[in-house]
Design a protein around this motif. Structure first.
Motif, PDB file in Angstrom:
ATOM      1  N   LYS A 215      18.191  34.049 -25.903  1.00  0.00           N
ATOM      2  CA  LYS A 215      19.496  34.128 -25.245  1.00  0.00           C
ATOM      3  C   LYS A 215      20.260  32.844 -25.507  1.00  0.00           C
ATOM      4  N   ASP A 216      21.552  32.986 -25.606  1.00  0.00           N
ATOM      5  CA  ASP A 216      22.421  31.844 -25.808  1.00  0.00           C
ATOM      6  C   ASP A 216      22.592  31.124 -24.475  1.00  0.00           C
ATOM      7  N   THR A 217      22.501  29.801 -24.469  1.00  0.00           N
ATOM      8  CA  THR A 217      22.636  29.035 -23.233  1.00  0.00           C
ATOM      9  C   THR A 217      23.489  27.788 -23.479  1.00  0.00           C
ATOM     10  N   ILE A 218      23.969  27.225 -22.377  1.00  0.00           N
ATOM     11  CA  ILE A 218      24.663  25.945 -22.469  1.00  0.00           C
ATOM     12  C   ILE A 218      23.623  24.828 -22.364  1.00  0.00           C
ATOM     13  N   LEU A 219      23.986  23.648 -22.860  1.00  0.00           N
ATOM     14  CA  LEU A 219      23.019  22.553 -22.963  1.00  0.00           C
ATOM     15  C   LEU A 219      22.403  22.185 -21.626  1.00  0.00           C
ATOM     16  N   SER A 220      23.171  22.233 -20.574  1.00  0.00           N
ATOM     17  CA  SER A 220      22.689  21.781 -19.273  1.00  0.00           C
ATOM     18  C   SER A 220      21.808  22.809 -18.568  1.00  0.00           C
ATOM     19  N   ASP A 221      21.690  23.996 -19.134  1.00  0.00           N
ATOM     20  CA  ASP A 221      20.957  25.062 -18.479  1.00  0.00           C
ATOM     21  C   ASP A 221      19.507  25.084 -18.947  1.00  0.00           C
ATOM     22  N   SER A 222      18.616  24.610 -18.120  1.00  0.00           N
ATOM     23  CA  SER A 222      17.189  24.611 -18.460  1.00  0.00           C
ATOM     24  C   SER A 222      16.394  25.428 -17.444  1.00  0.00           C
ATOM     25  N   ARG A 223      17.019  26.456 -16.910  1.00  0.00           N
ATOM     26  CA  ARG A 223      16.343  27.309 -15.939  1.00  0.00           C
ATOM     27  C   ARG A 223      15.281  28.171 -16.601  1.00  0.00           C
ATOM     28  N   LEU A 224      14.410  28.675 -15.773  1.00  0.00           N
ATOM     29  CA  LEU A 224      13.426  29.649 -16.204  1.00  0.00           C
ATOM     30  C   LEU A 224      14.087  31.023 -16.273  1.00  0.00           C
ATOM     31  N   PHE A 225      13.891  31.691 -17.393  1.00  0.00           N
ATOM     32  CA  PHE A 225      14.355  33.065 -17.577  1.00  0.00           C
ATOM     33  C   PHE A 225      13.122  33.901 -17.917  1.00  0.00           C
ATOM     34  N   ASP A 226      12.548  34.524 -16.914  1.00  0.00           N
ATOM     35  CA  ASP A 226      11.287  35.236 -17.132  1.00  0.00           C
ATOM     36  C   ASP A 226      11.398  36.745 -16.950  1.00  0.00           C
ATOM     37  N   THR A 227      12.621  37.263 -16.966  1.00  0.00           N
ATOM     38  CA  THR A 227      12.791  38.707 -16.854  1.00  0.00           C
ATOM     39  C   THR A 227      13.335  39.272 -18.151  1.00  0.00           C
ATOM     40  N   LEU A 228      13.014  40.516 -18.408  1.00  0.00           N
ATOM     41  CA  LEU A 228      13.403  41.144 -19.663  1.00  0.00           C
ATOM     42  C   LEU A 228      14.909  41.166 -19.854  1.00  0.00           C
ATOM     43  N   ASN A 229      15.623  41.450 -18.787  1.00  0.00           N
ATOM     44  CA  ASN A 229      17.078  41.605 -18.926  1.00  0.00           C
ATOM     45  C   ASN A 229      17.809  40.280 -19.022  1.00  0.00           C
ATOM     46  N   SER A 230      17.088  39.156 -19.023  1.00  0.00           N
ATOM     47  CA  SER A 230      17.724  37.854 -19.244  1.00  0.00           C
ATOM     48  C   SER A 230      18.108  37.661 -20.706  1.00  0.00           C
ATOM     49  N   TYR A 231      17.491  38.411 -21.593  1.00  0.00           N
ATOM     50  CA  TYR A 231      17.591  38.124 -23.021  1.00  0.00           C
ATOM     51  C   TYR A 231      18.437  39.139 -23.765  1.00  0.00           C
ATOM     52  N   ASN A 232      19.252  38.618 -24.686  1.00  0.00           N
ATOM     53  CA  ASN A 232      20.157  39.456 -25.467  1.00  0.00           C
ATOM     54  C   ASN A 232      19.530  39.960 -26.764  1.00  0.00           C
TER      55      ASN A 232
END
Length: 126
Positions: free
Chosen positions: A97-114
């Motif tokens: 998934k595309d993110t901004i530099l400051s975003d270092s959150r955990l993305f652990d769900t399927l629908n988080s990703y493009n």
């Protein structure tokens, strides 16, 4: 954006394997990239994620055994798997998934990703 996962195979319990996820298209350095896996008869499970600033996360079942890393120059994310167990047998897929530099959150769900790649099969068996 296309993702190509590779490196799966047959390995004995206690062995190691390294998976690779190569991206084409898009700006790879902006991506958070994750590995998920799906064992037969089970739901897809989060394995590990690496943010664009290299912060990493691992699922509880692989913590201490699997390591995720990235090489932006090669547009590749690696999953180094050690001390493999039979229960690690699954099809492993990478996602981004595309993110901004400051975003270092955990993305652990399927629908988080493009973006998703095809899976690579890991079989742990004696």
């Amino acid at each position: 954006v296309q993702l190509q996962a590779s490196g799966g195979g047959l390995v004995h319990p206690g062995g190691s394997l390294r998976l690779a996820c190569v991206a084409s298209g898009g700006t790879f350095s902006r991506f958070a990239v994750a590995w998920f896996r799906q064992a037969p008869g089970k739901e897809r499970e989060f394995v590990a994620q690496i943010s664009r600033n290299t912060r990493s996360f691992s699922g509880d079942s692989v913590k201490g055994r699997f390591t995720i890393s990235r090489d932006n120059a090669k547009k590749t994310v690696y999953l180094q798997m050690r001390s493999l167990k039979a229960e690690d047998t699954a099809v492993y897929s990478c996602a981004a998934k595309d993110t901004i530099l400051s975003d270092s959150r955990l993305f652990d769900t399927l629908n988080s990703y493009n973006y998703w790649g095809q899976g690579t099969l890991v079989t742990v068996s004696s």
